[in-house]
Design a protein around this motif. Sequence first.
Motif, PDB file in Angstrom:
ATOM      1  N   TYR A  85       0.874  -1.129  -0.152  1.00 48.87           N
ATOM      2  CA  TYR A  85      -0.046  -0.009  -0.109  1.00 48.87           C
ATOM      3  C   TYR A  85       1.003   1.293  -0.096  1.00 48.87           C
ATOM      4  O   TYR A  85       1.714   1.508   0.821  1.00 48.87           O
ATOM      5  N   MET A  86       0.745   2.102  -0.824  1.00 47.72           N
ATOM      6  CA  MET A  86       1.309   3.257  -0.957  1.00 47.72           C
ATOM      7  C   MET A  86       0.698   4.369  -0.094  1.00 47.72           C
ATOM      8  O   MET A  86      -0.447   4.684  -0.055  1.00 47.72           O
ATOM      9  N   ALA A  87       1.525   4.825   1.011  1.00 48.39           N
ATOM     10  CA  ALA A  87       0.994   5.457   2.177  1.00 48.39           C
ATOM     11  C   ALA A  87       2.115   6.559   2.652  1.00 48.39           C
ATOM     12  O   ALA A  87       3.171   6.168   2.468  1.00 48.39           O
ATOM     13  N   PRO A  88       1.562   7.485   2.880  1.00 51.05           N
ATOM     14  CA  PRO A  88       2.637   8.650   3.385  1.00 51.05           C
ATOM     15  C   PRO A  88       3.298   8.213   5.022  1.00 51.05           C
ATOM     16  O   PRO A  88       4.412   8.539   5.200  1.00 51.05           O
ATOM     17  N   ASP A  89       2.786   7.456   5.532  1.00 46.80           N
ATOM     18  CA  ASP A  89       3.254   6.943   6.907  1.00 46.80           C
ATOM     19  C   ASP A  89       3.736   5.499   6.742  1.00 46.80           C
ATOM     20  O   ASP A  89       3.950   4.722   7.749  1.00 46.80           O
ATOM     21  N   GLU A 129       3.744  -1.588   3.424  1.00 47.08           N
ATOM     22  CA  GLU A 129       3.138  -0.167   3.319  1.00 47.08           C
ATOM     23  C   GLU A 129       4.726   0.733   3.330  1.00 47.08           C
ATOM     24  O   GLU A 129       5.469   0.773   4.042  1.00 47.08           O
ATOM     25  N   ILE A 130       4.552   1.436   2.001  1.00 49.45           N
ATOM     26  CA  ILE A 130       5.781   2.070   1.845  1.00 49.45           C
ATOM     27  C   ILE A 130       5.477   3.500   1.159  1.00 49.45           C
ATOM     28  O   ILE A 130       4.457   3.848   0.626  1.00 49.45           O
ATOM     29  N   SER A 131       6.392   4.623   1.763  1.00 48.67           N
ATOM     30  CA  SER A 131       6.242   6.017   1.564  1.00 48.67           C
ATOM     31  C   SER A 131       7.463   6.528   0.583  1.00 48.67           C
ATOM     32  O   SER A 131       8.433   5.913   0.853  1.00 48.67           O
ATOM     33  N   ILE A 132       7.397   7.187  -0.352  1.00 46.44           N
ATOM     34  CA  ILE A 132       8.336   7.404  -1.186  1.00 46.44           C
ATOM     35  C   ILE A 132       8.818   8.984  -0.748  1.00 46.44           C
ATOM     36  O   ILE A 132       9.798   9.369  -1.244  1.00 46.44           O
ATOM     37  N   GLY A 133       8.540   9.355   0.508  1.00 50.08           N
ATOM     38  CA  GLY A 133       9.039  10.601   0.871  1.00 50.08           C
ATOM     39  C   GLY A 133       8.111  11.261   2.213  1.00 50.08           C
ATOM     40  O   GLY A 133       7.043  10.850   2.052  1.00 50.08           O
ATOM     41  N   ASN A 134       8.753  12.190   3.002  1.00 48.06           N
ATOM     42  CA  ASN A 134       7.987  12.484   3.815  1.00 48.06           C
ATOM     43  C   ASN A 134       7.375  14.189   3.308  1.00 48.06           C
ATOM     44  O   ASN A 134       7.573  15.197   3.931  1.00 48.06           O
ATOM     45  N   TYR A 135       5.989  13.671   2.393  1.00 52.42           N
ATOM     46  CA  TYR A 135       5.397  14.543   2.185  1.00 52.42           C
ATOM     47  C   TYR A 135       4.232  13.996   1.625  1.00 52.42           C
ATOM     48  O   TYR A 135       4.205  12.760   1.336  1.00 52.42           O
ATOM     49  N   VAL A 136       3.064  14.720   1.490  1.00 51.34           N
ATOM     50  CA  VAL A 136       1.631  13.834   1.043  1.00 51.34           C
ATOM     51  C   VAL A 136       1.245  14.265  -0.152  1.00 51.34           C
ATOM     52  O   VAL A 136       1.139  15.412  -0.719  1.00 51.34           O
ATOM     53  N   LEU A 137       1.131  13.134  -1.075  1.00 50.34           N
ATOM     54  CA  LEU A 137       0.528  13.423  -2.495  1.00 50.34           C
ATOM     55  C   LEU A 137      -0.958  13.350  -2.313  1.00 50.34           C
ATOM     56  O   LEU A 137      -1.423  12.979  -1.434  1.00 50.34           O
ATOM     57  N   SER A 138      -1.429  13.796  -3.686  1.00 51.37           N
ATOM     58  CA  SER A 138      -3.010  13.626  -3.675  1.00 51.37           C
ATOM     59  C   SER A 138      -3.380  12.131  -3.705  1.00 51.37           C
ATOM     60  O   SER A 138      -4.582  11.856  -3.566  1.00 51.37           O
ATOM     61  N   GLY A 139      -2.448  11.236  -4.224  1.00 52.51           N
ATOM     62  CA  GLY A 139      -2.676   9.801  -4.088  1.00 52.51           C
ATOM     63  C   GLY A 139      -1.674   8.967  -4.440  1.00 52.51           C
ATOM     64  O   GLY A 139      -0.535   9.650  -4.383  1.00 52.51           O
ATOM     65  N   GLY A 140      -1.804   7.948  -4.444  1.00 56.10           N
ATOM     66  CA  GLY A 140      -0.560   6.738  -4.324  1.00 56.10           C
ATOM     67  C   GLY A 140      -0.111   6.683  -5.777  1.00 56.10           C
ATOM     68  O   GLY A 140       1.049   5.935  -6.071  1.00 56.10           O
ATOM     69  N   LEU A 142       1.311   8.485  -8.240  1.00 58.65           N
ATOM     70  CA  LEU A 142       2.803   8.852  -8.560  1.00 58.65           C
ATOM     71  C   LEU A 142       3.860   8.121  -7.598  1.00 58.65           C
ATOM     72  O   LEU A 142       4.901   7.834  -8.348  1.00 58.65           O
ATOM     73  N   ALA A 143       3.537   7.624  -6.532  1.00 57.47           N
ATOM     74  CA  ALA A 143       4.533   6.796  -5.683  1.00 57.47           C
ATOM     75  C   ALA A 143       4.658   5.599  -6.429  1.00 57.47           C
ATOM     76  O   ALA A 143       5.618   4.992  -6.539  1.00 57.47           O
ATOM     77  N   ALA A 144       3.500   5.003  -6.689  1.00 53.60           N
ATOM     78  CA  ALA A 144       3.626   3.461  -7.365  1.00 53.60           C
ATOM     79  C   ALA A 144       4.525   3.686  -8.621  1.00 53.60           C
ATOM     80  O   ALA A 144       5.208   2.551  -9.162  1.00 53.60           O
TER      81      ALA A 144
HETATM   82  N1  ADE Z   1       0.366   8.553  -0.726  1.00 53.57           N
HETATM   83  C1  ADE Z   1       0.252   9.925  -0.580  1.00 53.57           C
HETATM   84  N2  ADE Z   1       1.424  10.439   0.033  1.00 53.57           N
HETATM   85  C2  ADE Z   1       2.509   9.497  -0.478  1.00 53.57           C
HETATM   86  C3  ADE Z   1       3.754   9.433  -0.015  1.00 53.57           C
HETATM   87  N3  ADE Z   1       4.407  10.541   0.251  1.00 53.57           N
HETATM   88  N4  ADE Z   1       4.671   8.066  -0.511  1.00 53.57           N
HETATM   89  C4  ADE Z   1       3.508   6.993  -0.703  1.00 53.57           C
HETATM   90  N5  ADE Z   1       2.375   7.051  -0.996  1.00 53.57           N
HETATM   91  C5  ADE Z   1       1.700   8.522  -0.706  1.00 53.57           C
END
Ligand code: ADE
Length: 228
Positions: A85-89, A129-140, A142-144
Amino acid sequence: MRIDILTIFPEMFEGPFSHSIIKRAVEKGKAEIHLHNIRDYSTDKHRRVDDYQYGGGAGMVMMAEPVVNCIEALQNERDYDEIIYMAPDGELFDQPMANQLSTHQNLILLCGHYKGIDERIRQHFITREISIGNYVLSGGELAAAVITDSLIRLLPGVLNDETSALSDSYQDNLLSPPAYTRPAEFRGMKVPDILLSGHEARIKEWRHDEAVKRTKERRPGLFDNINE
Ligand code: ADE
């Protein structure tokens, strides 16, 4: 390697996956990328995939049913090494994680939206669960796309020169040294003499020294890793 991406915006991937290295890897049969529209797995007549949060509060949450239906349909076809799951946390993505994930056969990447996904999906179906960085995207999405790109370029036979992924920045905890191309002088700015010398061993040493210098300056934490 096969990557299945679960998303409500499959069109978002058309750009990143239809060029250059990823496109060629797919054409050469080194990687398969399958996009699944989560709406296709909704049993709602309006194909809804989100609903209000229990307990109130702003923001919609992605419902468990369509996402789980999609995951299970895929699991009926094959075993998956990870359901991500692409997640900021989530865990912070880095090169060692890319290296490790690139050894897998089958991965699912789930892209969330709105205020996130129903926690029961995370607890019972997601393995990582993976985050691509310490910022919040509008959805997963771009991270995927970022993760897919970084994995596919590591697969054997994807890059023309097999060594070039190994000499990437980060592979040995060192950033890449400066690179130059023609002309040897541009608006008075010269390419370092050593690179024009033809002296392979000295060029190698110079590149290593520059990589060390750059890493110490820009990513001291990375440099400390190698010297621990
Ligand atoms: N979805 C929203 N922000 C994200 C992030 N930083 N990394 C991965 N998925 C996200």
